[in-house]
Design a protein around this motif. Structure first.
Motif, short mmCIF file in Angstrom:
data_model
loop_
_atom_site.label_atom_id
_atom_site.label_comp_id
_atom_site.label_asym_id
_atom_site.label_seq_id
_atom_site.Cartn_x
_atom_site.Cartn_y
_atom_site.Cartn_z
N LYS A 4 -35.80 -27.12 -18.47
CA LYS A 4 -35.05 -25.85 -18.34
C LYS A 4 -35.91 -24.94 -17.76
O LYS A 4 -37.21 -24.91 -17.89
CB LYS A 4 -34.80 -25.40 -19.77
N GLU A 15 -31.36 -27.32 -16.23
CA GLU A 15 -30.51 -25.99 -16.61
C GLU A 15 -31.49 -24.91 -16.21
O GLU A 15 -32.51 -24.96 -16.49
CB GLU A 15 -30.60 -26.22 -18.14
N ARG A 65 -26.11 -18.78 -17.20
CA ARG A 65 -26.66 -20.32 -17.16
C ARG A 65 -25.97 -20.95 -16.03
O ARG A 65 -24.84 -21.03 -15.88
CB ARG A 65 -26.46 -20.71 -18.70
N GLN A 66 -26.78 -22.09 -15.47
CA GLN A 66 -26.07 -22.83 -14.82
C GLN A 66 -26.70 -24.25 -15.22
O GLN A 66 -28.07 -24.25 -15.40
CB GLN A 66 -26.68 -22.91 -13.47
N VAL A 67 -25.91 -25.14 -15.55
CA VAL A 67 -26.34 -26.54 -15.88
C VAL A 67 -25.84 -27.51 -15.05
O VAL A 67 -24.56 -27.82 -14.59
CB VAL A 67 -25.66 -26.89 -17.42
N TRP A 68 -26.46 -28.55 -14.62
CA TRP A 68 -26.30 -29.88 -13.87
C TRP A 68 -26.93 -31.00 -14.36
O TRP A 68 -28.01 -30.88 -15.21
CB TRP A 68 -26.32 -29.40 -12.48
N GLN A 69 -26.51 -32.13 -14.00
CA GLN A 69 -26.95 -33.38 -14.67
C GLN A 69 -27.51 -34.24 -13.36
O GLN A 69 -27.01 -34.23 -12.13
CB GLN A 69 -26.18 -34.24 -15.52
N GLU A 121 -31.49 -20.55 -16.50
CA GLU A 121 -30.78 -19.26 -17.42
C GLU A 121 -31.56 -18.28 -16.74
O GLU A 121 -32.62 -18.25 -16.17
CB GLU A 121 -31.68 -19.35 -18.72
N GLU A 135 -23.01 -16.27 -20.46
CA GLU A 135 -23.02 -16.68 -21.76
C GLU A 135 -22.89 -15.71 -22.79
O GLU A 135 -22.00 -15.49 -23.78
CB GLU A 135 -24.72 -17.10 -22.08
N ARG A 165 -34.35 -27.87 -9.37
CA ARG A 165 -33.59 -29.37 -9.33
C ARG A 165 -34.68 -30.60 -8.99
O ARG A 165 -34.63 -31.45 -9.70
CB ARG A 165 -32.31 -29.28 -8.49
#
Length: 161
Positions: A81, A117, A157-161, A119, A138, A111
């Motif tokens: 994170k 993730e 927030r931005q989340v990616w996998q 924030e 959020e 990345r």
């Protein structure tokens, strides 16, 4: 205009400090009460030496002039994170893609470092900007800048996998 995005160095401290001091008052004026800005600006519109030298803070430069800055730092608890940090664009250079270049570079380097993730504590002013690059709201939040000095912000927030 040919923007070069590069890691900031200690030599960029004065330019980033000047950019923050000049731009934040103008950029935030329409979204914050004068009573908030008079106490918050002396705190938030100063460059932080440790952040400038951390290796994940960047400047956007055109003709040797710093027109934008911003970066990320890793979360102290979760290695996957990160936190967006102290993003600013010269108020005289808005809508030219400079802020987007800084944030795009910031996201990409996070990345590549294994972050899944990011924030940020967005100013009220910057919520549309962060939303345009994939951050989701959020919650509203209050940042305690110093005892008795509160600054309204929005956790995104931005989340990616």
């Amino acid at each position: 205009m040919s923007i070069i995005v590069r890691p900031s160095t200690k030599a960029d401290f004065a330019a980033v400090d000047s950019l923050l001091a000049r731009s934040y008052p103008k950029l935030l004026k329409s979204d914050y009460a004068p009573s908030v800005l008079v106490t918050a600006l002396p705190i938030i519109s100063r460059a932080r030496p440790g952040l400038i030298a951390c290796g994940t803070y960047y400047v956007g430069v055109d003709n040797d002039q710093v027109l934008a800055a911003g970066g990320w730092t890793r979360d102290r608890v979760r290695a996957d994170k990160g936190h967006i940090r102290h993003v600013v664009t010269d108020d005289r250079a808005l809508r030219r893609g400079i802020g987007r270049a800084i944030l795009g570079h910031t996201i990409e380097t996070a990345r590549q470092a294994g972050v899944i993730e990011l924030e940020c504590a967005s100013t009220l002013t910057a919520v549309p900007f962060y939303s345009s690059v994939g951050f989701e709201v959020e919650e509203d939040m209050i940042i305690e800048l110093a005892p008795g000095i509160q600054f309204p912000a929005v956790r995104m927030r931005q989340v990616w996998q």
